[in-house]
Design a protein around this motif. Structure first.
Motif, PDB file in Angstrom:
ATOM      1  N   ILE A  73      -6.565  10.445 -22.848  1.00 29.29           N
ATOM      2  CA  ILE A  73      -5.955  11.090 -24.008  1.00 29.29           C
ATOM      3  C   ILE A  73      -4.464  10.791 -24.060  1.00 29.29           C
ATOM      4  CG2 ILE A  73      -7.665  12.946 -24.055  1.00 29.29           C
ATOM      5  CD1 ILE A  73      -5.482  14.803 -22.858  1.00 29.29           C
ATOM      6  N   THR A  74      -3.915  10.950 -25.262  1.00 31.47           N
ATOM      7  CA  THR A  74      -2.482  10.794 -25.481  1.00 31.47           C
ATOM      8  C   THR A  74      -2.067  11.816 -26.518  1.00 31.47           C
ATOM      9  OG1 THR A  74      -0.731   9.188 -25.999  1.00 31.47           O
ATOM     10  CG2 THR A  74      -2.737   9.080 -27.331  1.00 31.47           C
ATOM     11  N   LEU A  75      -0.800  11.901 -26.781  1.00 29.91           N
ATOM     12  CA  LEU A  75      -0.314  12.807 -27.809  1.00 29.91           C
ATOM     13  C   LEU A  75      -0.065  12.042 -29.104  1.00 29.91           C
ATOM     14  CD1 LEU A  75       2.256  15.022 -25.837  1.00 29.91           C
ATOM     15  CD2 LEU A  75      -0.111  15.576 -26.454  1.00 29.91           C
ATOM     16  N   ILE A 103      -0.088  17.103 -18.514  1.00 27.70           N
ATOM     17  CA  ILE A 103       0.288  17.423 -19.896  1.00 27.70           C
ATOM     18  C   ILE A 103       1.793  17.597 -20.004  1.00 27.70           C
ATOM     19  CG2 ILE A 103       0.224  19.274 -21.608  1.00 27.70           C
ATOM     20  CD1 ILE A 103      -2.131  17.490 -21.906  1.00 27.70           C
ATOM     21  N   LEU A 134       3.372  14.318 -20.261  1.00 27.71           N
ATOM     22  CA  LEU A 134       3.184  13.788 -21.616  1.00 27.71           C
ATOM     23  C   LEU A 134       4.193  14.392 -22.574  1.00 27.71           C
ATOM     24  CD1 LEU A 134      -0.690  13.688 -22.303  1.00 27.71           C
ATOM     25  CD2 LEU A 134       0.882  11.744 -22.300  1.00 27.71           C
ATOM     26  N   ALA A 161      -0.140   8.299 -21.500  1.00 27.18           N
ATOM     27  CA  ALA A 161      -1.557   8.665 -21.543  1.00 27.18           C
ATOM     28  C   ALA A 161      -1.983   9.195 -20.182  1.00 27.18           C
ATOM     29  CB  ALA A 161      -2.429   7.461 -21.932  1.00 27.18           C
ATOM     30  N   ALA A 164      -7.289  19.191 -23.837  1.00 27.00           N
ATOM     31  CA  ALA A 164      -7.171  18.235 -24.943  1.00 27.00           C
ATOM     32  C   ALA A 164      -7.203  18.961 -26.278  1.00 27.00           C
ATOM     33  CB  ALA A 164      -8.310  17.212 -24.863  1.00 27.00           C
ATOM     34  N   PHE A 187      -3.790  21.017 -26.986  1.00 24.54           N
ATOM     35  CA  PHE A 187      -2.620  20.257 -27.419  1.00 24.54           C
ATOM     36  C   PHE A 187      -2.944  19.258 -28.536  1.00 24.54           C
ATOM     37  CE2 PHE A 187      -1.354  21.872 -23.322  1.00 24.54           C
ATOM     38  CZ  PHE A 187      -0.038  22.232 -23.540  1.00 24.54           C
ATOM     39  N   ALA A 244      -4.684  16.707 -28.635  1.00 23.55           N
ATOM     40  CA  ALA A 244      -4.471  15.357 -28.131  1.00 23.55           C
ATOM     41  C   ALA A 244      -5.343  14.349 -28.872  1.00 23.55           C
ATOM     42  CB  ALA A 244      -4.781  15.304 -26.636  1.00 23.55           C
ATOM     43  N   HIS A 245      -4.863  13.127 -28.928  1.00 23.46           N
ATOM     44  CA  HIS A 245      -5.661  12.040 -29.494  1.00 23.46           C
ATOM     45  C   HIS A 245      -6.516  11.439 -28.389  1.00 23.46           C
ATOM     46  CE1 HIS A 245      -6.898   8.477 -31.652  1.00 23.46           C
ATOM     47  NE2 HIS A 245      -6.398   7.722 -30.677  1.00 23.46           N
TER      48      HIS A 245
END
Length: 346
Positions: free
Chosen positions: A98-100, A184, A187, A194, A206, A209, A211-212
């Motif tokens: 995951i990423t933001l 997190i 991030l 990621a 996830a 937040f 998250a993508h």
């Protein structure tokens, strides 16, 4: 051989994840089965004695069994601790990178040249969370023909081991701290681009937040992609229990098979029991483990399951998480299963 009546207690432990040991404990099946033998079961992970709790990770206690993530018992075996692998459960779970929003990372290929964060705990206990994150990264990248060298791996240093911080006001009355907090935070601070998350805590954080999800592979059709610290999970016993009382190991396995059979007929109750076990809502459990969770709480020792553990053992050795390599087949103990077969025929 030790006299059968010499054992009055057995230590046991399980990870806070879906396992037939957790289910059999909540159903009272394990206490009942061993009480019939005049044996009391004592929880390792709930002990107030740190030296006892550490056996959850290094398996040092005599007359004990453990069911959960495979990194600590594999590491313990590589260090020469006398244990035996007697059962394996494969319960798939959510695994993702995951990423933001705002990082520009949409797909796995966008990770090329970007910073992947891995939390690193102090030396002492094998860093199973770091091993899990690395395997997740390797699995995700391999699906796009990428290698770990194609990303920048950034360590997120932590000051506490998994045995520390299990009590105090920072837990707000809960038993454990929420997983993935440091990752997190890194991030959010922009120190990494990621991270890897898994299971109920991974899907919860996830969601929290927004998250993508760069990649999700916990239910990928290729088992070697899904294999990680919790897929599959191992049931291990110490050598003294295996040698002195194989009948009790067989009783343990029979009881877990009973719990697995019960699970297949009670999907709603299983989701409720697992939610209690992992400290999450039933909704989160359903999302993290899928609609067929109740069908995947059995236990076996088939060659395909042993091969999966061997595959991850080789990964751990390659990445420096083991003290030494070892032959997986010499770890496996089929004797209690043979005893169960004899009982079935009789």
């Amino acid at each position: 051989m030790t006299r059968k009546d010499a054992i009055s207690q057995i230590w046991y432990t399980r990870c806070p994840v879906p396992t037939p040991v957790g289910l059999a404990t909540q159903l009272g099946l394990l206490d009942t089965a061993f009480a019939a033998e005049g044996i009391t079961l004592n929880s390792i992970i709930d002990s107030k004695d740190r030296s006892i709790r550490s056996s959850h990770f290094d398996h040092h206690l005599d007359y004990s069994f453990r069911h959960g993530g495979n990194v600590p018992p594999v590491r313990a075996r590589s260090e020469g601790n006398p244990t035996r692998l007697v059962g394996i459960t494969w319960t798939d779970e959510f695994q993702a990178i995951i990423t933001l929003p705002g990082t520009g990372i949409k797909t796995t290929r966008d990770l090329f040249g970007r910073r992947f964060g891995i939390a690193r705990r102090p030396p002492g206990i094998v860093d199973f969370m770091a091993a899990t994150a690395l395997k997740g990264l390797v699995s995700a990248l391999s699906l796009e023909g990428l290698a770990p060298s194609d990303v920048e791996i950034v360590d997120i240093p932590l000051s506490e081991s998994v045995l520390d911080g299990r009590e105090g006001p920072q837990l707000y009355g809960l038993r454990n701290r929420q997983a993935y907090g440091p990752e997190i935070a890194a991030l959010l601070r922009g120190e990494v681009d990621a991270i890897y998350v898994k299971g109920t805590p991974g899907i919860a954080v996830a969601n929290l937040f927004a998250a993508h999800m760069v990649a999700e592979f916990g239910f990928h059709p290729d088992p070697k992609i899904r294999i990680n610290s919790g897929s599959p999970r191992v049931l291990t016993v110490d050598e003294r229990l295996a040698q002195d009382r194989p009948d009790l190991v067989a009783k343990l396995i029979a009881t877990l098979k009973q719990a697995g059979a019960w699970a297949e007929e009670h999907p709603d109750e299983v989701r409720r029991f697992v939610a209690r076990e992992v400290g999450a809502s039933e909704e989160v459990v359903a999302a993290a483990n899928g609609p067929d969770l109740h069908k995947h709480l059995g236990i076996g020792l088939e060659p395909t399951l042993v091969e999966a553990i061997g595959h991850y053992k080789d990964f751990l050795h390659e990445w420096g998480f083991l003290a030494s390599n070892f032959d997986i087949d010499t770890w496996v103990d089929h004797r209690p299963w043979a005893e169960l077969d004899i009982r079935a025929v009789a």
